[in-house]
Design a protein around this motif. Structure first.
Motif, PDB file in Angstrom:
ATOM      1  N   ILE A 145       0.864  -1.179   0.000  1.00 29.57           N
ATOM      2  CA  ILE A 145       0.000   0.000   0.000  1.00 29.57           C
ATOM      3  C   ILE A 145       0.900   1.228   0.000  1.00 29.57           C
ATOM      4  CG2 ILE A 145      -1.783   1.271   1.243  1.00 29.57           C
ATOM      5  CD1 ILE A 145      -2.620  -1.385   2.521  1.00 29.57           C
ATOM      6  N   ARG A 146       0.741   2.074  -1.016  1.00 27.01           N
ATOM      7  CA  ARG A 146       1.571   3.281  -1.115  1.00 27.01           C
ATOM      8  C   ARG A 146       0.740   4.500  -0.749  1.00 27.01           C
ATOM      9  NH1 ARG A 146       5.692   4.264  -5.961  1.00 27.01           N
ATOM     10  NH2 ARG A 146       6.815   2.851  -4.560  1.00 27.01           N
ATOM     11  N   LEU A 147       1.279   5.327   0.148  1.00 30.57           N
ATOM     12  CA  LEU A 147       0.629   6.549   0.601  1.00 30.57           C
ATOM     13  C   LEU A 147       1.459   7.753   0.172  1.00 30.57           C
ATOM     14  CD1 LEU A 147      -0.130   5.452   4.284  1.00 30.57           C
ATOM     15  CD2 LEU A 147      -1.550   5.109   2.263  1.00 30.57           C
ATOM     16  N   ALA A 148       0.775   8.800  -0.264  1.00 32.05           N
ATOM     17  CA  ALA A 148       1.444  10.041  -0.649  1.00 32.05           C
ATOM     18  C   ALA A 148       0.785  11.205   0.075  1.00 32.05           C
ATOM     19  CB  ALA A 148       1.370  10.251  -2.156  1.00 32.05           C
ATOM     20  N   PRO A 149       1.577  12.119   0.655  1.00 33.24           N
ATOM     21  CA  PRO A 149       0.988  13.248   1.381  1.00 33.24           C
ATOM     22  C   PRO A 149       0.522  14.338   0.431  1.00 33.24           C
ATOM     23  CG  PRO A 149       3.376  13.406   1.439  1.00 33.24           C
ATOM     24  CD  PRO A 149       3.045  12.125   0.720  1.00 33.24           C
ATOM     25  N   GLY A 150      -0.504  15.087   0.853  1.00 32.64           N
ATOM     26  CA  GLY A 150      -0.906  16.282   0.133  1.00 32.64           C
ATOM     27  C   GLY A 150      -0.019  17.452   0.520  1.00 32.64           C
ATOM     28  N   TRP A 151      -0.234  18.599  -0.106  1.00 30.54           N
ATOM     29  CA  TRP A 151       0.636  19.744   0.120  1.00 30.54           C
ATOM     30  C   TRP A 151       0.665  20.183   1.582  1.00 30.54           C
ATOM     31  CZ3 TRP A 151       4.383  21.687  -2.686  1.00 30.54           C
ATOM     32  CH2 TRP A 151       4.416  21.432  -4.049  1.00 30.54           C
ATOM     33  N   LEU A 152      -0.471  20.104   2.269  1.00 34.30           N
ATOM     34  CA  LEU A 152      -0.536  20.594   3.645  1.00 34.30           C
ATOM     35  C   LEU A 152      -0.537  19.475   4.674  1.00 34.30           C
ATOM     36  CD1 LEU A 152      -3.073  23.545   3.297  1.00 34.30           C
ATOM     37  CD2 LEU A 152      -0.571  23.640   3.410  1.00 34.30           C
ATOM     38  N   ASP A 153      -0.388  18.223   4.236  1.00 35.83           N
ATOM     39  CA  ASP A 153      -0.359  17.104   5.176  1.00 35.83           C
ATOM     40  C   ASP A 153       0.960  17.068   5.936  1.00 35.83           C
ATOM     41  OD1 ASP A 153      -2.893  16.004   4.684  1.00 35.83           O
ATOM     42  OD2 ASP A 153      -2.165  14.967   2.900  1.00 35.83           O
ATOM     43  N   SER A 154       0.886  16.637   7.194  1.00 36.40           N
ATOM     44  CA  SER A 154       2.088  16.437   7.984  1.00 36.40           C
ATOM     45  C   SER A 154       2.935  15.323   7.375  1.00 36.40           C
ATOM     46  CB  SER A 154       1.721  16.063   9.423  1.00 36.40           C
ATOM     47  OG  SER A 154       2.854  15.661  10.154  1.00 36.40           O
ATOM     48  N   ARG A 155       4.242  15.523   7.392  1.00 45.80           N
ATOM     49  CA  ARG A 155       5.182  14.492   6.899  1.00 45.80           C
ATOM     50  C   ARG A 155       5.693  13.601   8.019  1.00 45.80           C
ATOM     51  NH1 ARG A 155       3.066  17.637   2.986  1.00 45.80           N
ATOM     52  NH2 ARG A 155       4.217  17.570   1.037  1.00 45.80           N
ATOM     53  N   VAL A 156       5.130  13.720   9.206  1.00 41.42           N
ATOM     54  CA  VAL A 156       5.537  12.872  10.325  1.00 41.42           C
ATOM     55  C   VAL A 156       5.014  11.460  10.103  1.00 41.42           C
ATOM     56  CG1 VAL A 156       5.291  12.462  12.806  1.00 41.42           C
ATOM     57  CG2 VAL A 156       5.681  14.781  11.943  1.00 41.42           C
ATOM     58  N   VAL A 157       5.897  10.480  10.224  1.00 39.74           N
ATOM     59  CA  VAL A 157       5.542   9.075  10.034  1.00 39.74           C
ATOM     60  C   VAL A 157       5.340   8.429  11.399  1.00 39.74           C
ATOM     61  CG1 VAL A 157       6.321   6.850   9.133  1.00 39.74           C
ATOM     62  CG2 VAL A 157       6.812   8.952   7.875  1.00 39.74           C
ATOM     63  N   ARG A 158       4.238   7.692  11.535  1.00 34.42           N
ATOM     64  CA  ARG A 158       3.907   7.040  12.798  1.00 34.42           C
ATOM     65  C   ARG A 158       4.029   5.527  12.685  1.00 34.42           C
ATOM     66  NH1 ARG A 158       0.974  10.557  16.340  1.00 34.42           N
ATOM     67  NH2 ARG A 158       0.684  12.603  15.370  1.00 34.42           N
ATOM     68  N   ALA A 159       4.290   4.882  13.800  1.00 37.64           N
ATOM     69  CA  ALA A 159       4.374   3.421  13.814  1.00 37.64           C
ATOM     70  C   ALA A 159       3.032   2.843  13.385  1.00 37.64           C
ATOM     71  CB  ALA A 159       4.744   2.918  15.203  1.00 37.64           C
ATOM     72  N   PRO A 160       3.015   1.972  12.368  1.00 35.81           N
ATOM     73  CA  PRO A 160       1.740   1.440  11.873  1.00 35.81           C
ATOM     74  C   PRO A 160       1.140   0.353  12.751  1.00 35.81           C
ATOM     75  CG  PRO A 160       3.563   0.519  10.622  1.00 35.81           C
ATOM     76  CD  PRO A 160       4.156   1.537  11.557  1.00 35.81           C
ATOM     77  N   ALA A 161       1.892  -0.143  13.723  1.00 32.33           N
ATOM     78  CA  ALA A 161       1.392  -1.243  14.558  1.00 32.33           C
ATOM     79  C   ALA A 161       2.292  -1.404  15.777  1.00 32.33           C
ATOM     80  CB  ALA A 161       1.360  -2.549  13.764  1.00 32.33           C
ATOM     81  N   PHE A 162       1.805  -2.160  16.761  1.00 30.90           N
ATOM     82  CA  PHE A 162       2.657  -2.594  17.860  1.00 30.90           C
ATOM     83  C   PHE A 162       3.581  -3.682  17.319  1.00 30.90           C
ATOM     84  CE2 PHE A 162      -1.114  -0.989  19.954  1.00 30.90           C
ATOM     85  CZ  PHE A 162      -0.606  -0.295  21.036  1.00 30.90           C
ATOM     86  N   GLY A 163       4.854  -3.618  17.670  1.00 36.56           N
ATOM     87  CA  GLY A 163       5.762  -4.646  17.189  1.00 36.56           C
ATOM     88  C   GLY A 163       7.199  -4.362  17.553  1.00 36.56           C
ATOM     89  N   THR A 164       8.067  -5.269  17.165  1.00 38.98           N
ATOM     90  CA  THR A 164       9.505  -5.172  17.421  1.00 38.98           C
ATOM     91  C   THR A 164      10.249  -5.131  16.099  1.00 38.98           C
ATOM     92  OG1 THR A 164       9.263  -6.424  19.476  1.00 38.98           O
ATOM     93  CG2 THR A 164      11.486  -6.256  18.553  1.00 38.98           C
ATOM     94  N   VAL A 165      11.231  -4.247  15.996  1.00 38.04           N
ATOM     95  CA  VAL A 165      11.999  -4.107  14.762  1.00 38.04           C
ATOM     96  C   VAL A 165      12.911  -5.316  14.585  1.00 38.04           C
ATOM     97  CG1 VAL A 165      13.668  -2.701  13.495  1.00 38.04           C
ATOM     98  CG2 VAL A 165      11.925  -1.600  14.912  1.00 38.04           C
ATOM     99  N   THR A 166      12.746  -6.022  13.473  1.00 43.51           N
ATOM    100  CA  THR A 166      13.563  -7.205  13.193  1.00 43.51           C
ATOM    101  C   THR A 166      14.554  -6.992  12.052  1.00 43.51           C
ATOM    102  OG1 THR A 166      11.840  -8.065  11.725  1.00 43.51           O
ATOM    103  CG2 THR A 166      11.780  -8.779  14.023  1.00 43.51           C
ATOM    104  N   ALA A 167      14.399  -5.914  11.292  1.00 46.20           N
ATOM    105  CA  ALA A 167      15.337  -5.584  10.221  1.00 46.20           C
ATOM    106  C   ALA A 167      15.384  -4.077  10.086  1.00 46.20           C
ATOM    107  CB  ALA A 167      14.925  -6.229   8.900  1.00 46.20           C
ATOM    108  N   ALA A 168      16.608  -3.525  10.025  1.00 42.87           N
ATOM    109  CA  ALA A 168      16.787  -2.074   9.947  1.00 42.87           C
ATOM    110  C   ALA A 168      17.952  -1.755   9.028  1.00 42.87           C
ATOM    111  CB  ALA A 168      17.025  -1.496  11.341  1.00 42.87           C
ATOM    112  N   PRO A 169      17.755  -1.874   7.696  1.00 40.44           N
ATOM    113  CA  PRO A 169      18.840  -1.533   6.773  1.00 40.44           C
ATOM    114  C   PRO A 169      19.205  -0.059   6.897  1.00 40.44           C
ATOM    115  CG  PRO A 169      16.762  -1.840   5.601  1.00 40.44           C
ATOM    116  CD  PRO A 169      16.534  -2.293   7.005  1.00 40.44           C
ATOM    117  N   PRO A 170      20.437   0.308   6.602  1.00 43.32           N
ATOM    118  CA  PRO A 170      20.868   1.708   6.753  1.00 43.32           C
ATOM    119  C   PRO A 170      20.032   2.652   5.894  1.00 43.32           C
ATOM    120  CG  PRO A 170      22.751   0.248   6.413  1.00 43.32           C
ATOM    121  CD  PRO A 170      21.543  -0.565   6.132  1.00 43.32           C
ATOM    122  N   ASP A 171      19.703   3.825   6.457  1.00 41.06           N
ATOM    123  CA  ASP A 171      19.031   4.848   5.669  1.00 41.06           C
ATOM    124  C   ASP A 171      19.999   5.383   4.621  1.00 41.06           C
ATOM    125  OD1 ASP A 171      17.077   4.429   7.517  1.00 41.06           O
ATOM    126  OD2 ASP A 171      17.266   6.385   8.502  1.00 41.06           O
TER     127      ASP A 171
END
Length: 239
Positions: A119-145
């Motif tokens: 599922i791909r989401l795109a913000p509108g011009w005035l939408d906040s760009r803050v990303v929130r955790a989509p679920a409760f969970g534990t990070v199992t993979a974290a490739p470098p940004d």
């Protein structure tokens, strides 16, 4: 080793939690009004305002408008968590669903080689760009940004900005992928969580800086609950 590194990101200053009687947790007010990684861009916009004002009286207002817009998209809106517990998944970004399709997750997420629902989401011009955790969970993979490795799906060579990606293990053990893709000329994208971090659904965990999209790779065999063109509210709209 995992026990030594585990931390709950809801205790981070940008992820402060507040509860109201009869409602779910709320985030965004006590931890600050703006994401900390937005301040450098806001400062640059303010500096540009002074430069434009020195060039001509009317030009300074253009800089003021730009600075207000940058501040608006880095704001942390107060939200009521849509996911109460378990493996429920909610939208990580304010915006609109622009794509729902089967797709093979990027190799760095370690979700296997079979297609899942993306599922791909795109913000509108005035939408906040803050990303929130989509679920409760534990990070199992974290490739470098950073720049996407060659072979990542949905990215054309030479036509991609920086990416930030994490894979979560949900309460039922199913994997969930989250990928931030910055536009080619945008300042980038970032996610705070590290490997083995525990996430609270709805807590602010990253930023899509100015322009780009967010991809959510649902657990295998799970169908989307949204359709293309639908508006989403971060932390509240079920995916």
């Amino acid at each position: 080793m995992a026990d030594d590194r585990e931390r709950d990101l809801s205790t981070d200053p940008d992820n402060s939690e507040r509860s109201d009687p009869g409602r779910g947790p709320r985030w965004g007010a006590a931890g600050g009004l703006l994401r900390r990684d937005g301040w450098p861009l806001i400062g640059a916009a303010v500096a540009l305002t002074f430069v434009l004002a020195a060039i001509g009286d009317g030009l300074g207002w253009l800089g003021v408008a730009l600075a207000l817009w940058v501040a608006a998209v880095f704001r942390i809106p107060r939200r009521t968590a849509g996911a109460s517990s378990g493996a429920e998944v909610t939208a990580p970004l304010d915006g609109r669903v622009v794509l729902v399709e089967p797709s093979v997750p990027p190799p760095g997420l370690e979700m296997g080689v079979g297609p899942v629902t993306r599922i791909r989401l795109a913000p509108g011009w005035l939408d906040s760009r803050v990303v929130r955790a989509p679920a409760f969970g534990t990070v199992t993979a974290a490739p470098p940004d950073g720049p996407p490795p060659r072979g990542w799906p949905g990215i054309l060579s030479g036509d991609a900005g920086r990416v930030a990606a994490r894979c979560l293990s949900l309460a039922d053990g199913a994997p969930l992928g989250l990928v931030l893709r910055a536009a080619p000329m945008a300042p980038g994208a970032s996610l705070d969580p590290d490997l083995d971090d525990r996430l609270t659904a709805g807590a602010p965990i990253g930023t899509l800086r100015l322009a780009g999209v967010v991809d959510v790779y649902l657990p295998p065999a799970r169908a989307a609950r949204v359709v293309e063109g639908q508006r989403t509210v971060a932390g509240e709209t079920p995916l």
